[in-house]
Design an enzyme around this catalytic site. Sequence first.
Site, PDB file in Angstrom:
ATOM      1  N   GLU A 160      61.697  -8.004  22.413  1.00 26.32           N
ATOM      2  CA  GLU A 160      62.519  -7.229  22.397  1.00 26.32           C
ATOM      3  C   GLU A 160      63.192  -7.968  20.787  1.00 26.32           C
ATOM      4  O   GLU A 160      63.362  -8.350  19.626  1.00 26.32           O
ATOM      5  CB  GLU A 160      63.836  -8.235  23.205  1.00 26.32           C
ATOM      6  CG  GLU A 160      63.903  -7.979  24.173  1.00 26.32           C
ATOM      7  CD  GLU A 160      63.507  -6.806  24.940  1.00 26.32           C
ATOM      8  OE1 GLU A 160      64.634  -6.236  24.181  1.00 26.32           O
ATOM      9  OE2 GLU A 160      63.609  -6.745  25.683  1.00 26.32           O
ATOM     10  N   GLY A 161      63.286  -6.177  20.389  1.00 28.56           N
ATOM     11  CA  GLY A 161      64.112  -6.109  19.047  1.00 28.56           C
ATOM     12  C   GLY A 161      65.443  -7.140  18.549  1.00 28.56           C
ATOM     13  O   GLY A 161      66.395  -7.008  19.175  1.00 28.56           O
ATOM     14  N   LEU A 216      66.036   8.261  12.166  1.00 27.70           N
ATOM     15  CA  LEU A 216      65.512   8.875  12.261  1.00 27.70           C
ATOM     16  C   LEU A 216      64.569   8.084  13.177  1.00 27.70           C
ATOM     17  O   LEU A 216      63.966   7.325  12.261  1.00 27.70           O
ATOM     18  CB  LEU A 216      64.553   9.868  11.744  1.00 27.70           C
ATOM     19  CG  LEU A 216      63.578  10.749  11.969  1.00 27.70           C
ATOM     20  CD1 LEU A 216      64.306  11.844  13.546  1.00 27.70           C
ATOM     21  CD2 LEU A 216      63.127  12.016  11.427  1.00 27.70           C
ATOM     22  N   ARG A 217      64.402   7.448  14.440  1.00 24.53           N
ATOM     23  CA  ARG A 217      63.374   6.157  14.942  1.00 24.53           C
ATOM     24  C   ARG A 217      62.004   7.576  14.936  1.00 24.53           C
ATOM     25  O   ARG A 217      61.604   8.204  15.677  1.00 24.53           O
ATOM     26  CB  ARG A 217      63.655   5.610  16.363  1.00 24.53           C
ATOM     27  CG  ARG A 217      62.759   4.653  17.096  1.00 24.53           C
ATOM     28  CD  ARG A 217      63.460   3.330  16.083  1.00 24.53           C
ATOM     29  NE  ARG A 217      62.775   2.604  16.739  1.00 24.53           N
ATOM     30  CZ  ARG A 217      63.500   1.672  17.904  1.00 24.53           C
ATOM     31  NH1 ARG A 217      64.276   1.510  18.019  1.00 24.53           N
ATOM     32  NH2 ARG A 217      62.550   0.502  18.282  1.00 24.53           N
TER      33      ARG A 217
END
Length: 445
Positions: A70-71, A309-310
């Site tokens: 997880e981030g 912008l991923r």
Amino acid sequence: MANKRGTAGSAPFHDILGQYLVLILIILFYKFSSATMDDIFRAGQSMMLSPVAAASRDVRYLLYDVNPLEGFNLRRDVYIRMASLLKTLRKNGDWVLVLPPWGRLPHWQSPDINQVRIPWGEFFSITSLQANIPVIEYEEFISESGGPFIDQILVLQRSAEGWTDGKWEEMADEPTCIEKLMYSKDKHGYYRGWFWGYEETRALNVTCLSAQGHASTLAPVLQNKLNAMSLMLDRAESVLHDHYAGKDYWDTRRSMVFAKHLRIIGDDFRAKYLNSTDKQDQTPYNDDWTQMKNRLGSAKGGPYLGVHLRRKDFIWGHREDVPTLKRAVKKIRSLLKKHKLQQVFVATNADEEELSKLKRMLPEMVRYEPTCEDLKLLKDGGVAIIDQWICAHGRYFIGTSVSTFSFRIHEEREILGFDPKTTYNRFCGDDENECEQPTHWKIVY
């Protein structure tokens, strides 16, 4: 008349101080001589208590960890769930939340930087967090509890039964572990594991807990069935929010104030490159979050478009929701024209090849790019926060679908008082002419 060493008619101050120190030494000598070696090295048996622990000898510590994959921004969300659980626990006892150190996150990929054992204070204001619930850093826990020991670890797992007769039931029980534990016993019988990079940390006991439901579902188990002084929940992301988007949620979210040095860097960048200041943008900020209540629509924002912008993992993981660079740039230019803006600030995790393409297609793009020295100081987490802070102050913001990075910017703009129409926006995929926009979760005070 009083002299400098004591009040009139009293013993000299240094004599009183000397007697007090002797008394403390006698107490400590008795404490150490009467304690066994097992007591000294057992978690919770602190020889030198902090003021917090000294005031209440029955203080209990709640620790937690999250799935390693997880981030950063999902972990911030898990903190809100744990804060809610702690508030429930504190109704019947003196509990303190121990903040899990940061490190080894999948999206932190800067080379040659030591990014483990990072305290929360490098990213967030601890004073602000403590205005909501009692929290301490992990190293403070080690000092208070008597050493790097955790009495009990509960590994949260999904219930083997799942849904019962088509009905959702909240539950928490202690069955056998379904999956292999990420902990191993050493020759002394202690459990070893990752423990945020603190190799010296040991656990006395590890069991599993099938959990299904809201965070507060765990409270009876922690409060009544276990008497450990320090309890750690592993895989804490397994439980749900108690009151998502309610007052309790927003109180905790508002208390997650970014560290001041990161906000200052972001503000300096805004002023220097984006002609943006709080006064001009009507985004007043109060370091005391409890005193901050901005009306929605009151914020104007800086004269620039904020963009998240991923790229990378989202290109293949959420292909239908993520546009190509060409489509994204087309949308950006449309928004610049619509809102009569000349500049665009872009936060992105694009690789070097895509960044080069983006710069050619969007030469007016502005990005925060720290020097190598700054990066070592700020870490990848600090740079991410600065990016979010700058995006949060733009006149208009557009993010990436289902990205927690964008979600956190939505919340920040909600706190600052932006019109929801300028906040809850996302890029559509290439195959979508129209796409569903993010839900507006209105702030509650």
